[in-house]
Enzyme design. Structure first.
Site, PDB file in Angstrom:
ATOM      1  N   MET A 110     -43.670 -70.472  61.537  1.00 18.51           N
ATOM      2  CA  MET A 110     -43.681 -70.435  63.002  1.00 18.51           C
ATOM      3  C   MET A 110     -43.829 -71.860  63.564  1.00 18.51           C
ATOM      4  O   MET A 110     -42.853 -72.549  63.712  1.00 18.51           O
ATOM      5  CB  MET A 110     -44.815 -69.518  63.474  1.00 18.51           C
ATOM      6  CG  MET A 110     -44.343 -68.695  64.645  1.00 18.51           C
ATOM      7  SD  MET A 110     -45.138 -67.123  64.929  1.00 18.51           S
ATOM      8  CE  MET A 110     -46.857 -67.376  64.782  1.00 18.51           C
ATOM      9  N   CYS A 111     -45.003 -72.333  63.840  1.00 21.78           N
ATOM     10  CA  CYS A 111     -45.307 -73.629  64.450  1.00 21.78           C
ATOM     11  C   CYS A 111     -45.247 -73.529  65.987  1.00 21.78           C
ATOM     12  O   CYS A 111     -44.468 -72.755  66.529  1.00 21.78           O
ATOM     13  CB  CYS A 111     -44.381 -74.773  64.049  1.00 21.78           C
ATOM     14  SG  CYS A 111     -44.472 -75.211  62.301  1.00 21.78           S
TER      15      CYS A 111
END
Lengths: 228, 299
Positions: free
Chosen positions: B1-2
């Protein structure tokens, strides 16, 4: 009417209240304030409740809706009304990617624009977008209707099954096996009904073009063997 | 994700609040990636070069640093912030780098330039922001990242932003699939790498392209052809701020613009506390489309 302020109330309280409305209850109106981009607002509704969301929401708003009427007075993040079964979801602003994905029924109205993959794998949902939609919309759409008052991005209806697509503006490109089809009287009638339900009163069905499956990818074609 | 965020200020009155606004934006994105966090802040350029250093043993490496630099004939001030130190000097950046390599081989250069300071560590955004006192920092623009690692180890050096050229930095949400090959090509062109991370290759690619004379916008256009994989990038230069998404655009992105700022967030949640957001133009950046703003070009 019950009001939930998501600045002070956990999301779970809202969703659990929506899930525990008794059958036949007359107090079925809900208002949500300060959503501030929250995820999963009003997911899993399975009663004919009305939810007014005053602001913008994040991922998965109104997911799996079965019979509720949810209006977002703002924009929606990815996956709005994903897998809707029945009911109505209205987004007053824009919707992010995969709006109405895999929806099996109900009506999703987006007053602004929708991003990529709108109606991906739709299976019976009706989607009306007052603005434009992004690329790969209605990818592998199986049934239902996608109506776009504006333009469509690249690869509209790629690998389409039997979803019917109506676009008023330009289509940047059609996906594999998606073709323009003749607009017959029955389609004009259907489109008029959808436009009316979605409050799109200033456009005529005759302004749209219809797109659907050429049905050439349904079965393996030996002539394509070299392509794999 | 991030989770990634960026804020480019147009209104000078907001500059003292840059650190605070950016910190809040990044902390809101914590649940998109808990592994590590980082922030790059572009402060006022005062004619000196800033070099941001990082050490696993800051006490040992930084305590005598100013004195040792002076003894080596380099006049510089050293500001220690937790595991990082910012060296400000009128001396040549190459001399500083040579000195560090020779005298403190375990110290890493996080970034350098006229205005950028880069702080990144393993841990949650709220802890990283507090550790480096980011809230108190002022500046013209900044970018931040909270990481959910996929392509390389969870280490300080694997955290974002990546800086591979003077005053340049990049944050990335996504994963590149041709980074190994591209890294080899860039090494052949003379670029150096600190990690096996895919995002560092993207940063180095942009640095190499800009070194050939392209501006940030042109370099980002090139990235669309030359980088393969998933990406939403937010990039900073001394006076510029850019955003680009790959053609598939499955990594989320929301932007907002008012007369006071341009803001980027992985999600709208990151933007809700910005002043005047209710009346901002809010939109999702188009796939394969370069957006960039430049203080110098706007002026």
């Amino acid at each position: 009417m019950r009001v939930f302020d998501l600045a002070t109330t956990p999301l779970r309280e809202l969703n659990s209240a929506l899930h525990t409305v008794a059958p036949g209850a007359n107090d079925t109106s809900f208002e949500v304030v300060n959503p501030r981009g929250s995820h999963s607002v009003a997911v899993g509704i399975d009663k004919p409740v009305t939810v007014e969301v005053k602001g913008s929401v994040g991922y998965y708003c109104a997911g799996m809706n079965d019979g509720g009427t949810i209006t977002v007075h703002g924009s929606a993040g990815p996956g709005v009304a994903e897998n809707m079964m029945s009911g109505t979801v209205v987004i007053e602003g824009d919707a992010s990617q995969y709006a109405g994905a895999t929806g099996r029924g109900g009506l999703l109205v987006i007053k602004g624009n929708a991003a990529s993959r709108c109606g991906i794998s739709m299976k019976g949902i009706d989607i009306v977008v007052h603005g434009s939609i992004g690329h790969m919309s209605a990818f592998m759409g199986q049934s239902g209707h996608l109506v776009v008052l504006g333009d469509a991005g690249d690869a509209l209806g790629d690998s389409l099954y039997e979803a019917k697509l109506f676009v008023r503006g330009t289509v940047k490109s059609l996906g594999a096996d998606c073709v323009q089809k003749e607009m017959k009287p029955k389609h004009l009638k259907l489109l008029a009904e959808l436009l009316e339900k979605a409050g799109a009163t200033d456009v005529k069905p005759e302004e749209f073009k219809r797109y659907g499956s050429a049905r050439k990818l349904y079965n393996f074609n030996i002539d394509n063997a070299d392509a794999y | 994700m991030c989770g990634i965020v960026g804020l480019f200020l147009k209104d000078k009155a907001l500059e003292p609040k840059l650190g605070e606004l950016l910190s809040d934006m990044l902390i809101t994105m914590t649940d998109r990636g808990p592994d590590s966090a980082g922030i790059a802040i572009y402060g006022k350029a005062d004619g000196k070069t800033k070099v941001t250093l990082q050490s696993a043993e800051p006490d040992q490496d930084f305590r005598q640093l100013a004195a040792d630099l002076k003894a080596a004939g380099i006049d510089a001030s050293v500001t220690i912030k937790s595991t990082h130190a910012v060296v400000e000097t009128a001396a040549d950046i190459a001399d500083i780098r040579a000195f560090i390599t020779a005298s403190r081989p375990d110290v890493r250069v996080m970034g350098s330039g006229d205005s950028v300071e880069i702080y990144k560590e393993v841990g949650l955004p709220k802890d990283v922001v507090a550790r480096f006192g980011v809230r108190a920092m002022s500046g013209t623009h900044g970018i931040g990242h909270t990481r959910m690692a996929t392509e390389s180890a969870v280490t300080t050096l694997g955290a974002h932003p990546f800086s591979t050229g003077a005053d340049q930095c990049l944050v990335h949400n996504g994963s590149l699939s041709n980074h190994n090959n591209l890294r080899r090509e860039l090494i052949r062109e003379g670029m150096t790498f600190e990690t096996q991370n895919d995002s560092e290759v993207a940063a180095a690619y942009l640095t190499a392209e800009m070194a050939k004379g392209k501006d940030l916008g042109e370099a980002l256009e090139g990235a669309l052809d030359d980088l393969d994989g998933f990406f939403t990038f937010v990039v900073g230069t001394k006076s510029g701020f850019g955003v680009v998404r790959d053609p598939i655009a499955c990594k989320p992105a929301v932007m907002a613009e008012t007369d006071q700022y341009v803001a980027f967030g992985s999600e709208y949640r990151a933007l809700v506390n910005l002043p005047g957001i209710e009346d901002a133009r809010v939109w999702e950046p188009e796939p394969a489309t370069v957006y960039f703003w430049d203080h110098e070009k706007a002026a």
